[in-house]
Design a protein around this motif. Structure first.
Motif, PDB file in Angstrom:
ATOM      1  N   LEU A  51      -1.874 -18.117 -14.097  1.00  0.00           N
ATOM      2  CA  LEU A  51      -2.172 -16.764 -13.617  1.00  0.00           C
ATOM      3  C   LEU A  51      -1.250 -16.382 -12.460  1.00  0.00           C
ATOM      4  O   LEU A  51      -0.819 -15.230 -12.352  1.00  0.00           O
ATOM      5  N   GLU A  52      -0.955 -17.355 -11.608  1.00  0.00           N
ATOM      6  CA  GLU A  52      -0.055 -17.091 -10.483  1.00  0.00           C
ATOM      7  C   GLU A  52       1.354 -16.806 -10.985  1.00  0.00           C
ATOM      8  O   GLU A  52       2.024 -15.876 -10.507  1.00  0.00           O
ATOM      9  N   ALA A  53       1.817 -17.603 -11.961  1.00  0.00           N
ATOM     10  CA  ALA A  53       3.155 -17.396 -12.518  1.00  0.00           C
ATOM     11  C   ALA A  53       3.269 -16.043 -13.209  1.00  0.00           C
ATOM     12  O   ALA A  53       4.356 -15.444 -13.256  1.00  0.00           O
ATOM     13  N   GLU A  54       2.166 -15.538 -13.738  1.00  0.00           N
ATOM     14  CA  GLU A  54       2.155 -14.247 -14.415  1.00  0.00           C
ATOM     15  C   GLU A  54       1.946 -13.081 -13.452  1.00  0.00           C
ATOM     16  O   GLU A  54       1.884 -11.919 -13.870  1.00  0.00           O
ATOM     17  N   GLY A  55       1.828 -13.385 -12.159  1.00  0.00           N
ATOM     18  CA  GLY A  55       1.722 -12.339 -11.153  1.00  0.00           C
ATOM     19  C   GLY A  55       0.356 -11.714 -11.003  1.00  0.00           C
ATOM     20  O   GLY A  55       0.211 -10.684 -10.348  1.00  0.00           O
ATOM     21  N   LEU A  56      -0.677 -12.338 -11.602  1.00  0.00           N
ATOM     22  CA  LEU A  56      -2.024 -11.767 -11.526  1.00  0.00           C
ATOM     23  C   LEU A  56      -2.766 -12.186 -10.264  1.00  0.00           C
ATOM     24  O   LEU A  56      -3.671 -11.477  -9.805  1.00  0.00           O
ATOM     25  N   VAL A  57      -2.427 -13.349  -9.719  1.00  0.00           N
ATOM     26  CA  VAL A  57      -3.103 -13.848  -8.534  1.00  0.00           C
ATOM     27  C   VAL A  57      -2.058 -14.433  -7.593  1.00  0.00           C
ATOM     28  O   VAL A  57      -0.923 -14.697  -7.973  1.00  0.00           O
ATOM     29  N   SER A  58      -2.471 -14.643  -6.359  1.00  0.00           N
ATOM     30  CA  SER A  58      -1.655 -15.378  -5.393  1.00  0.00           C
ATOM     31  C   SER A  58      -2.525 -16.451  -4.773  1.00  0.00           C
ATOM     32  O   SER A  58      -3.724 -16.252  -4.567  1.00  0.00           O
ATOM     33  N   SER A  59      -1.939 -17.583  -4.507  1.00  0.00           N
ATOM     34  CA  SER A  59      -2.685 -18.715  -3.946  1.00  0.00           C
ATOM     35  C   SER A  59      -2.030 -19.140  -2.645  1.00  0.00           C
ATOM     36  O   SER A  59      -0.804 -19.190  -2.538  1.00  0.00           O
ATOM     37  N   SER A  60      -2.852 -19.441  -1.663  1.00  0.00           N
ATOM     38  CA  SER A  60      -2.338 -19.947  -0.397  1.00  0.00           C
ATOM     39  C   SER A  60      -3.410 -20.795   0.264  1.00  0.00           C
ATOM     40  O   SER A  60      -4.610 -20.593   0.046  1.00  0.00           O
ATOM     41  N   ARG A  61      -2.960 -21.745   1.057  1.00  0.00           N
ATOM     42  CA  ARG A  61      -3.886 -22.616   1.766  1.00  0.00           C
ATOM     43  C   ARG A  61      -4.714 -21.794   2.756  1.00  0.00           C
ATOM     44  O   ARG A  61      -4.185 -21.013   3.535  1.00  0.00           O
ATOM     45  N   GLY A  62      -5.994 -21.950   2.707  1.00  0.00           N
ATOM     46  CA  GLY A  62      -6.880 -21.236   3.618  1.00  0.00           C
ATOM     47  C   GLY A  62      -7.405 -19.924   3.062  1.00  0.00           C
ATOM     48  O   GLY A  62      -8.402 -19.396   3.558  1.00  0.00           O
ATOM     49  N   HIS A  63      -6.737 -19.374   2.026  1.00  0.00           N
ATOM     50  CA  HIS A  63      -7.185 -18.114   1.434  1.00  0.00           C
ATOM     51  C   HIS A  63      -7.680 -18.289   0.004  1.00  0.00           C
ATOM     52  O   HIS A  63      -8.321 -17.396  -0.544  1.00  0.00           O
ATOM     53  N   GLY A  64      -7.363 -19.408  -0.628  1.00  0.00           N
ATOM     54  CA  GLY A  64      -7.769 -19.625  -2.001  1.00  0.00           C
ATOM     55  C   GLY A  64      -6.898 -18.842  -2.968  1.00  0.00           C
ATOM     56  O   GLY A  64      -5.743 -18.532  -2.689  1.00  0.00           O
ATOM     57  N   THR A  65      -7.460 -18.520  -4.127  1.00  0.00           N
ATOM     58  CA  THR A  65      -6.737 -17.786  -5.168  1.00  0.00           C
ATOM     59  C   THR A  65      -7.264 -16.363  -5.209  1.00  0.00           C
ATOM     60  O   THR A  65      -8.444 -16.135  -5.515  1.00  0.00           O
ATOM     61  N   ILE A  66      -6.395 -15.407  -4.881  1.00  0.00           N
ATOM     62  CA  ILE A  66      -6.782 -14.005  -4.692  1.00  0.00           C
ATOM     63  C   ILE A  66      -6.164 -13.144  -5.784  1.00  0.00           C
ATOM     64  O   ILE A  66      -4.983 -13.297  -6.125  1.00  0.00           O
ATOM     65  N   VAL A  67      -6.945 -12.227  -6.330  1.00  0.00           N
ATOM     66  CA  VAL A  67      -6.443 -11.287  -7.327  1.00  0.00           C
ATOM     67  C   VAL A  67      -5.487 -10.311  -6.651  1.00  0.00           C
ATOM     68  O   VAL A  67      -5.807  -9.711  -5.622  1.00  0.00           O
ATOM     69  N   ARG A  68      -4.307 -10.167  -7.226  1.00  0.00           N
ATOM     70  CA  ARG A  68      -3.301  -9.289  -6.661  1.00  0.00           C
ATOM     71  C   ARG A  68      -3.494  -7.853  -7.123  1.00  0.00           C
ATOM     72  O   ARG A  68      -4.012  -7.601  -8.204  1.00  0.00           O
ATOM     73  N   GLU A  69      -3.095  -6.923  -6.271  1.00  0.00           N
ATOM     74  CA  GLU A  69      -3.058  -5.508  -6.642  1.00  0.00           C
ATOM     75  C   GLU A  69      -2.016  -5.345  -7.741  1.00  0.00           C
ATOM     76  O   GLU A  69      -0.862  -5.748  -7.591  1.00  0.00           O
ATOM     77  N   GLN A  70      -2.404  -4.771  -8.874  1.00  0.00           N
ATOM     78  CA  GLN A  70      -1.493  -4.679 -10.010  1.00  0.00           C
ATOM     79  C   GLN A  70      -0.631  -3.414 -10.000  1.00  0.00           C
ATOM     80  O   GLN A  70       0.424  -3.377 -10.611  1.00  0.00           O
ATOM     81  N   THR A  71      -1.084  -2.381  -9.303  1.00  0.00           N
ATOM     82  CA  THR A  71      -0.297  -1.154  -9.211  1.00  0.00           C
ATOM     83  C   THR A  71       0.567  -1.226  -7.963  1.00  0.00           C
ATOM     84  O   THR A  71       0.050  -1.305  -6.854  1.00  0.00           O
ATOM     85  N   PRO A  72       1.896  -1.219  -8.105  1.00  0.00           N
ATOM     86  CA  PRO A  72       2.741  -1.365  -6.925  1.00  0.00           C
ATOM     87  C   PRO A  72       2.636  -0.162  -6.000  1.00  0.00           C
ATOM     88  O   PRO A  72       2.350   0.956  -6.427  1.00  0.00           O
ATOM     89  N   LEU A  73       2.862  -0.413  -4.723  1.00  0.00           N
ATOM     90  CA  LEU A  73       2.917   0.659  -3.753  1.00  0.00           C
ATOM     91  C   LEU A  73       4.148   1.521  -4.006  1.00  0.00           C
ATOM     92  O   LEU A  73       5.197   1.016  -4.386  1.00  0.00           O
ATOM     93  N   LYS A  74       4.005   2.830  -3.792  1.00  0.00           N
ATOM     94  CA  LYS A  74       5.176   3.688  -3.808  1.00  0.00           C
ATOM     95  C   LYS A  74       5.913   3.482  -2.491  1.00  0.00           C
ATOM     96  O   LYS A  74       5.351   3.698  -1.422  1.00  0.00           O
ATOM     97  N   ARG A  75       7.146   3.037  -2.593  1.00  0.00           N
ATOM     98  CA  ARG A  75       7.964   2.918  -1.398  1.00  0.00           C
ATOM     99  C   ARG A  75       8.848   4.152  -1.377  1.00  0.00           C
ATOM    100  O   ARG A  75       9.854   4.238  -2.066  1.00  0.00           O
ATOM    101  N   LEU A  76       8.412   5.182  -0.628  1.00  0.00           N
ATOM    102  CA  LEU A  76       9.101   6.456  -0.632  1.00  0.00           C
ATOM    103  C   LEU A  76      10.512   6.307  -0.086  1.00  0.00           C
ATOM    104  O   LEU A  76      10.803   5.409   0.708  1.00  0.00           O
TER     105      LEU A  76
END
Length: 264
Positions: A51-76
């Protein structure tokens, strides 16, 4: 027949895409899924890594495995620097991106450190300074909730910002209107800027700082900001998680032939 870890990854991915697991939500601990009969520890771990390799989640020590925002921010592009946003209001650039994306924000989602340092060669060249000259470095880490989106380090000549809010390391923008408003109040109104973008693989410290997924690249930004007289008042280097932004530019198409004709 798919491997057990793949079947589990596909089930979890479907729950993420359906919204059952919302962006920013932590997935169950591995041990909880093991106890629920979803597979062995190695099976669940492999599913989470997929799931992490597919960009659906991010994992880090102390935060666990978190679902990522799938819609990117508009960088104006040009619109994020509209003077009405920071001069007359309090919509600094990163907040302008959030507003345009319909996303919430908190001012303290930008943290920062400020230090007086010897200018790196790239910075010295941008400011037209000699080797060894000192500048102020204002380094920011910007997050959306718990997830980092990008870093941005702005470099200033000391004589432009000494004693201003720009050199105050308090988290959040440098007061109302941010750094551009501080420069404006000090008599250095920004007039035009140049931005250059470079896609590259991240450095090891950037992978950790930005909580990047395996194989995720970054976009490096170089921004040079000028007054109407051509004085460089800021040179900034940003490092953006590539999948977390959609870069948008809306501008009038130039016609240099017409301009040349008018000047004759």
């Amino acid at each position: 027949m798919a491997a057990k870890w793949r079947e589990l990854a596909d089930r979890l991915a479907e729950r993420i895409r359906s919204g059952e697991y919302a962006p920013g939500q932590q997935l169950p601990h591995i041990r909880d899924l093991v106890e629920a009969g979803e597979g062995s520890k190695s099976t669940v771990h492999a599913a989470y890594k997929a799931l992490e390799a597919e960009g659906l989640v991010s994992s880090s020590r102390g935060h666990g495995t978190i679902v990522r925002e799938q819609t990117p921010l508009k960088r104006l592009g040009i619109a994020r620097y509209d003077k009405a946003k920071w001069r007359d209001s309090d919509e600094v650039a990163f907040i302008a991106d959030r507003v345009a994306s319909g996303r919430s924000y908190r001012r303290n989602e930008q943290t920062q450190t400020v230090s007086r340092v010897k200018a790196p060669a790239l910075v010295a060249a941008a400011h037209g300074l000699p080797d060894g000259a000192e500048v102020y470095a204002r380094a920011r880490l910007v997050k959306e909730g718990a997830q980092p989106t990008h870093t941005l380090t702005s470099y200033y000549r000391p004589e432009h910002v000494e004693g201003t809010r720009i050199v105050d390391p308090t988290p959040g923008p440098a007061g109302r209107g941010g750094g551009f408003r501080v420069l404006y109040d000090a008599g250095y109104e920004i007039d035009h800027m140049k931005e250059e973008l470079f896609a590259r693989a991240p450095k090891a410290d950037e992978v950790q700082l930005l909580q990047l997924s395996p194989g995720e690249w970054v976009v490096e930004l170089h921004r040079t900001t000028y007054t109407a007289e051509g004085t460089v008042v800021e040179f900034a280097i940003g490092v953006h998680a590539a999948t977390r932004f959609a870069w948008a530019y809306d501008f009038k198409v130039p016609d240099s032939a017409s301009t040349e004709g008018e000047s004759k």
